[in-house]
Design a protein around this motif. Structure first.
Motif, PDB file in Angstrom:
ATOM      1  N   LEU A 268     -10.952  -7.520  43.223  1.00  0.00           N
ATOM      2  CA  LEU A 268      -9.904  -7.142  42.438  1.00  0.00           C
ATOM      3  C   LEU A 268     -10.853  -5.945  41.681  1.00  0.00           C
ATOM      4  N   LEU A 269     -10.529  -4.598  41.686  1.00  0.00           N
ATOM      5  CA  LEU A 269     -11.066  -3.410  40.857  1.00  0.00           C
ATOM      6  C   LEU A 269     -10.081  -3.138  40.195  1.00  0.00           C
ATOM      7  N   PRO A 270      -9.561  -3.666  38.892  1.00  0.00           N
ATOM      8  CA  PRO A 270      -8.401  -3.105  38.000  1.00  0.00           C
ATOM      9  C   PRO A 270      -8.443  -1.573  37.828  1.00  0.00           C
ATOM     10  N   GLY A 271      -7.332  -1.031  38.325  1.00  0.00           N
ATOM     11  CA  GLY A 271      -7.069   0.432  38.115  1.00  0.00           C
ATOM     12  C   GLY A 271      -7.735   1.268  39.092  1.00  0.00           C
ATOM     13  N   TYR A 272      -8.452   0.700  39.922  1.00  0.00           N
ATOM     14  CA  TYR A 272      -9.246   1.564  41.010  1.00  0.00           C
ATOM     15  C   TYR A 272      -8.098   1.745  42.317  1.00  0.00           C
ATOM     16  N   GLU A 273      -8.329   2.596  43.124  1.00  0.00           N
ATOM     17  CA  GLU A 273      -7.429   2.816  44.175  1.00  0.00           C
ATOM     18  C   GLU A 273      -7.683   1.725  45.120  1.00  0.00           C
ATOM     19  N   GLY A 274      -6.389   1.357  45.773  1.00  0.00           N
ATOM     20  CA  GLY A 274      -6.007   0.279  46.424  1.00  0.00           C
ATOM     21  C   GLY A 274      -7.430  -0.321  47.445  1.00  0.00           C
ATOM     22  N   ASN A 275      -7.770   0.778  48.296  1.00  0.00           N
ATOM     23  CA  ASN A 275      -8.465   0.415  49.315  1.00  0.00           C
ATOM     24  C   ASN A 275      -9.870  -0.062  48.999  1.00  0.00           C
ATOM     25  N   THR A 276     -10.340   0.174  47.431  1.00  0.00           N
ATOM     26  CA  THR A 276     -11.734  -0.578  46.985  1.00  0.00           C
ATOM     27  C   THR A 276     -11.201  -1.910  46.926  1.00  0.00           C
ATOM     28  N   HIS A 277     -10.042  -2.402  46.859  1.00  0.00           N
ATOM     29  CA  HIS A 277     -10.036  -3.951  46.613  1.00  0.00           C
ATOM     30  C   HIS A 277     -10.209  -4.688  47.765  1.00  0.00           C
ATOM     31  N   ILE A 278     -11.452  -4.850  48.451  1.00  0.00           N
ATOM     32  CA  ILE A 278     -11.689  -5.560  49.721  1.00  0.00           C
ATOM     33  C   ILE A 278     -11.290  -6.816  49.855  1.00  0.00           C
ATOM     34  N   LYS A 279     -10.342  -7.038  50.697  1.00  0.00           N
ATOM     35  CA  LYS A 279      -9.845  -8.294  51.204  1.00  0.00           C
ATOM     36  C   LYS A 279     -10.589  -9.070  51.885  1.00  0.00           C
ATOM     37  N   TRP A 280     -10.595 -10.439  52.102  1.00  0.00           N
ATOM     38  CA  TRP A 280     -11.125 -11.069  53.120  1.00  0.00           C
ATOM     39  C   TRP A 280     -12.593 -10.929  52.819  1.00  0.00           C
ATOM     40  N   LEU A 281     -12.880 -10.813  51.237  1.00  0.00           N
ATOM     41  CA  LEU A 281     -14.261 -10.385  51.092  1.00  0.00           C
ATOM     42  C   LEU A 281     -15.500 -11.384  51.584  1.00  0.00           C
ATOM     43  N   MET A 316      -7.049   5.449  39.383  1.00  0.00           N
ATOM     44  CA  MET A 316      -5.795   5.821  39.662  1.00  0.00           C
ATOM     45  C   MET A 316      -5.093   6.564  38.413  1.00  0.00           C
ATOM     46  N   ASP A 317      -4.842   7.896  38.518  1.00  0.00           N
ATOM     47  CA  ASP A 317      -4.242   8.534  37.333  1.00  0.00           C
ATOM     48  C   ASP A 317      -2.910   7.892  36.713  1.00  0.00           C
ATOM     49  N   ALA A 318      -2.581   8.149  35.731  1.00  0.00           N
ATOM     50  CA  ALA A 318      -1.201   7.765  35.116  1.00  0.00           C
ATOM     51  C   ALA A 318      -0.281   8.338  36.062  1.00  0.00           C
ATOM     52  N   LYS A 319       0.939   7.272  36.192  1.00  0.00           N
ATOM     53  CA  LYS A 319       1.994   7.625  36.945  1.00  0.00           C
ATOM     54  C   LYS A 319       3.310   6.785  36.758  1.00  0.00           C
ATOM     55  N   SER A 320       4.513   7.372  36.663  1.00  0.00           N
ATOM     56  CA  SER A 320       5.702   6.448  36.619  1.00  0.00           C
ATOM     57  C   SER A 320       6.652   6.997  37.472  1.00  0.00           C
ATOM     58  N   VAL A 321       7.679   6.195  37.903  1.00  0.00           N
ATOM     59  CA  VAL A 321       8.709   6.642  38.513  1.00  0.00           C
ATOM     60  C   VAL A 321       9.986   5.855  38.251  1.00  0.00           C
ATOM     61  N   ILE A 339      18.950   3.533  32.900  1.00  0.00           N
ATOM     62  CA  ILE A 339      17.692   4.194  33.634  1.00  0.00           C
ATOM     63  C   ILE A 339      16.666   3.158  33.349  1.00  0.00           C
ATOM     64  N   THR A 340      15.901   2.714  34.487  1.00  0.00           N
ATOM     65  CA  THR A 340      14.660   1.870  34.445  1.00  0.00           C
ATOM     66  C   THR A 340      13.712   2.278  35.426  1.00  0.00           C
ATOM     67  N   GLY A 341      12.590   2.000  34.951  1.00  0.00           N
ATOM     68  CA  GLY A 341      11.484   2.290  35.918  1.00  0.00           C
ATOM     69  C   GLY A 341      10.090   1.755  35.752  1.00  0.00           C
ATOM     70  N   LEU A 342       8.964   2.263  36.363  1.00  0.00           N
ATOM     71  CA  LEU A 342       7.680   1.655  36.344  1.00  0.00           C
ATOM     72  C   LEU A 342       6.644   2.777  35.769  1.00  0.00           C
ATOM     73  N   ALA A 343       5.791   2.416  34.863  1.00  0.00           N
ATOM     74  CA  ALA A 343       4.782   3.204  34.629  1.00  0.00           C
ATOM     75  C   ALA A 343       3.314   2.719  34.816  1.00  0.00           C
ATOM     76  N   TRP A 344       2.375   3.178  34.882  1.00  0.00           N
ATOM     77  CA  TRP A 344       0.949   2.541  35.119  1.00  0.00           C
ATOM     78  C   TRP A 344      -0.327   3.704  34.948  1.00  0.00           C
ATOM     79  N   SER A 345      -1.177   3.050  34.834  1.00  0.00           N
ATOM     80  CA  SER A 345      -2.456   3.972  34.628  1.00  0.00           C
ATOM     81  C   SER A 345      -3.459   3.157  35.085  1.00  0.00           C
ATOM     82  N   GLY A 346      -4.460   3.501  35.994  1.00  0.00           N
ATOM     83  CA  GLY A 346      -5.558   2.970  36.013  1.00  0.00           C
ATOM     84  C   GLY A 346      -6.847   3.130  35.125  1.00  0.00           C
ATOM     85  N   ARG A 347      -6.488   3.957  33.946  1.00  0.00           N
ATOM     86  CA  ARG A 347      -7.426   3.913  32.996  1.00  0.00           C
ATOM     87  C   ARG A 347      -7.356   3.186  31.747  1.00  0.00           C
ATOM     88  N   GLY A 348      -6.003   2.485  31.738  1.00  0.00           N
ATOM     89  CA  GLY A 348      -5.838   1.805  30.458  1.00  0.00           C
ATOM     90  C   GLY A 348      -4.329   1.528  30.465  1.00  0.00           C
TER      91      GLY A 348
END
Lengths: 442, 224
Positions: A268-281, A316-321, A339-348
């Protein structure tokens, strides 16, 4: 629809989908089977007076008889489920598989519109597999750590579970999230446009703990993580990230990882793009330079208009939807809606989310629901009265580095239309006077 | 025979002393339900996981010694250390020719990647050659030839994950041969039938797009 999407995806990913082929029929096994089933149910339902008799409980649910008056008879007995609960037979949210040509290398998306709070149920966490889902007995699984270390080490799952542990809430987002949306609004729902992000509580050993045990040598700068699946998936990770907040995770949302999330062990690499979170490590190798694996060169790199490609855009850059209201819904009548949604940022941490109902002309600050955690989904809410007029709903997130989520036009201005990955633009949902909500570029 | 195929049995032996290991040699297929505690009928908790470390391994938290985990031997590492790096580190011994690669390609790769390495979109198999000088155009064609910056990635990936119907089954000689064929078809190395690739010549291959990748230039907090 499936054929069109695959063709589009292929164009986006740079393949050549122009040539047609009469071998297409039957290629989309998962999808066509579902279509056949759906059609079968429709026919059967229509022919019977009690159409529901043909229904099956949704995945993850058990069908029990519905009591005419549950206050007048005992309910089903305890442990009828064998001791591991299931969801209600009246809840039907499921992951949706993007119709890639291959079933072995495919992805499924989280139904964000149906979510509450910030945690994704483990059974609805998005998936991306490059070689199917392996079935691994944790008693035989081991992690080997070697390379530029003083003492190469070998860990059984028992070893890892005995080491000091941490639990953290973090999102994982595939950097391909939204890849269909660069050129034109393509998928209709928020599950399709944004469903490659999910949040769980992850528990495991800090990677820095085992790296300290092994002793990193001078000059070490990168670490290769490798999975035990058929893709033997590999990514290079900067050693600073590995020493900072990386986790060797064996648990998700209070229980062991789900198989499709890497059971028995994932990185698990918090905030990093998903592909780097290697599964079945299964392996970590410390090195002085990146390994330049297939997934960090030919894939997951952003081709820019000048023909160069950005590489190692890992955070992963900050994003919301906005998840409600969102695409393919229909507001039944004018009135109050939250109105409700989610926001997140890989930097903080997310510091602010603003919502516009007029396509970005004016903005209102939304309330952030706590806890607001770094590198984690954050729920936002804004009360809204819809007067029955045309509207374009947007949200934009800011994080604690000062980053503001950009418009699509701003992204395209710099990156062009061929970069595939890392689309974090502001999403627009058009509300028509009849209440219809559609995915638009605005 | 893939290296991975003989890793599993060795792990089974290694874990023979673990808390949950089966005493019989047959691999288990599911977990048993937790045992029942006779007196009360409660379900027994899982026993504390055993470490693979030797009994009495020293514990000193100040020096990161937990008495947990084991040294990994060179043999154990070699069994799964299959990666190949751009400077040629990790390339196994072996050799293969363009002609051998052409034959192998027809047998193991063509069904998905097409007769002319053009890819078959309907199978999700990408085009392998062509597309040079297309990357800055409106229709970029990303292939091994046009996009991949290092030949090492081709060897590494084909060796670890191809073909889809039998991943990891190609020998080093076969991967050298297939690489010679794909790189030969790309005009990157010779397409003479007897053109050879081995560890030494492989590390010398320069890909057309070797300089095509840049670090993300954006500063902290910068949108674009």
């Amino acid at each position: 629809m499936a054929e069109r999407l695959v063709a589009l995806e292929d164009q986006i990913l740079g393949g050549d989908a122009d040539e047609d082929c009469d071998c297409k029929d039957g290629m989309f096994n998962g999808l066509s089977r579902r279509h056949v089933l759906a059609a079968g149910f429709a026919v059967a339902g229509g022919a019977m007076t009690t159409g529901r008799a043909m229904a099956e409980a949704p995945p993850g649910a058990i069908e029990y008889p519905v009591q005419p008056d549950p206050t007048k008879e005992q309910g089903r007995t305890i442990l009828d489920d064998g001791g591991y609960g299931s969801r209600s037979q009246f809840e039907n949210e499921v992951r949706w598989r993007y119709p890639t040509a291959s079933l072995d290398s495919s992805w499924s998306m989280t139904p964000l519109a149906a979510g509450f709070g910030i945690i994704t149920p483990s059974g609805l966490h998005f998936e991306r597999h490059h070689g199917g889902i392996p079935t691994i007995d944790p008693e035989t699984h081991e992690l080997i750590l070697h390379g530029m270390v003083d003492q190469p080490l070998r860990f059984t799952m028992g070893d890892l579970k005995r080491l000091p542990s941490v639990s953290r809430l973090h999102f994982i987002e595939c950097s391909g999230n939204g890849l269909t949306e660069w050129v034109q609004p393509t998928l209709k729902t928020v599950q399709g446009t944004h469903g490659l992000t999910s949040t769980s509580e992850w528990t495991g050993v800090r990677l820095s703990t085992v790296l300290d045990m092994a002793g990193i040598q001078d000059g070490a700068a990168w670490i290769l993580a490798e999975g035990a699946d058929a893709a033997v998936m590999t990514r290079s990770v900067p050693i600073d990230k590995a020493m900072d907040d990386a986790i060797l995770a064996y648990a998700q949302n209070g229980e062991a990882l789900r198989p499709e999330q890497g059971y028995p062990l994932r990185l698990l690499l918090p905030g990093y793009e998903g592909n780097t979170h290697i599964k079945w490590l299964r392996r970590l190798e410390v090195s002085d330079r990146p390994f330049m694996t297939r997934e960090e060169t030919s894939k997951y790199t952003d081709l820019m208009p000048d023909g160069n490609a950005r590489q190692f855009s890992l955070e992963m850059d900050a994003k919301s939807v906005i998840t409600f209201p969102s695409g393919a819904m229909k507001l039944p009548r004018p009135g109050f809606y939250e109105i409700t949604g989610l926001a997140w940022s890989g930097r903080g941490a997310i510091t602010k989310v603003e919502v516009s109902a007029d396509g970005g002309a004016t903005w209102q600050e939304a309330a952030l629901e706590g806890p607001v955690l770094p590198k984690c989904h954050t729920r936002f809410r804004l009360p809204w009265t819809w007067k029955g007029e045309e509207a374009v709903l947007q949200s934009r997130a800011m994080d604690d580095t000062g980053y503001t989520q950009p418009t699509l036009a701003k992204l395209v201005e710099v990156r062009g239309l061929k970069s595939v990955y890392h689309l974090n633009a502001i999403q627009s949902w058009h509300i028509a006077p009849d209440g219809e909500v559609t995915n638009v570029h605005a | 025979m893939s290296m991975r195929n003989f890793v599993l049995p060795i792990f089974c032996v290694a874990s023979g002393g673990m808390a949950f290991a089966q005493t019989d040699s047959a691999a288990r297929t599911v977990a048993d339900l937790p045992a029942e505690i006779e007196e009360t009928g409660e379900r027994a908790p899982s026993p504390p996981p055993l470490s693979s470390a030797d009994d009495g391994a020293p514990v000193d938290l100040a020096t990161n010694q937990y008495g947990i985990g084991s040294p990994a031997s060179e043999e154990q590492i070699a069994q799964i250390d299959i990666d190949v790096m751009p400077d040629g580190r990790g390339l196994p011994e072996g050799r293969g020719t363009y002609a051998e690669g052409e034959t192998l390609y027809a047998d193991r790769c063509l069904a998905c990647h097409g007769e002319n390495l053009e890819g078959v979109a309907e199978l999700g198999a990408p085009k392998l050659v062509g597309g040079r000088d297309s990357l800055a155009s409106d229709q970029p064609v990303k292939t091994v030839e046009s996009y991949w910056p290092y030949a090492s990635t081709l060897f590494d990936y084909v060796h670890r994950a191809m073909p889809m119907d039998s991943p990891g089954s190609l020998t080093p000689d076969e991967v050298y041969a297939l690489s010679a064929y794909i790189l030969g078809q790309s005009g990157i190395t010779s397409d003479d039938a007897d053109a050879v690739l081995n560890a030494e010549s492989f590390a010398q291959v320069t890909m057309p797009n070797a300089d095509g990748f840049v670090e993300d230039p954006r500063g902290r907090g910068q949108t674009e």
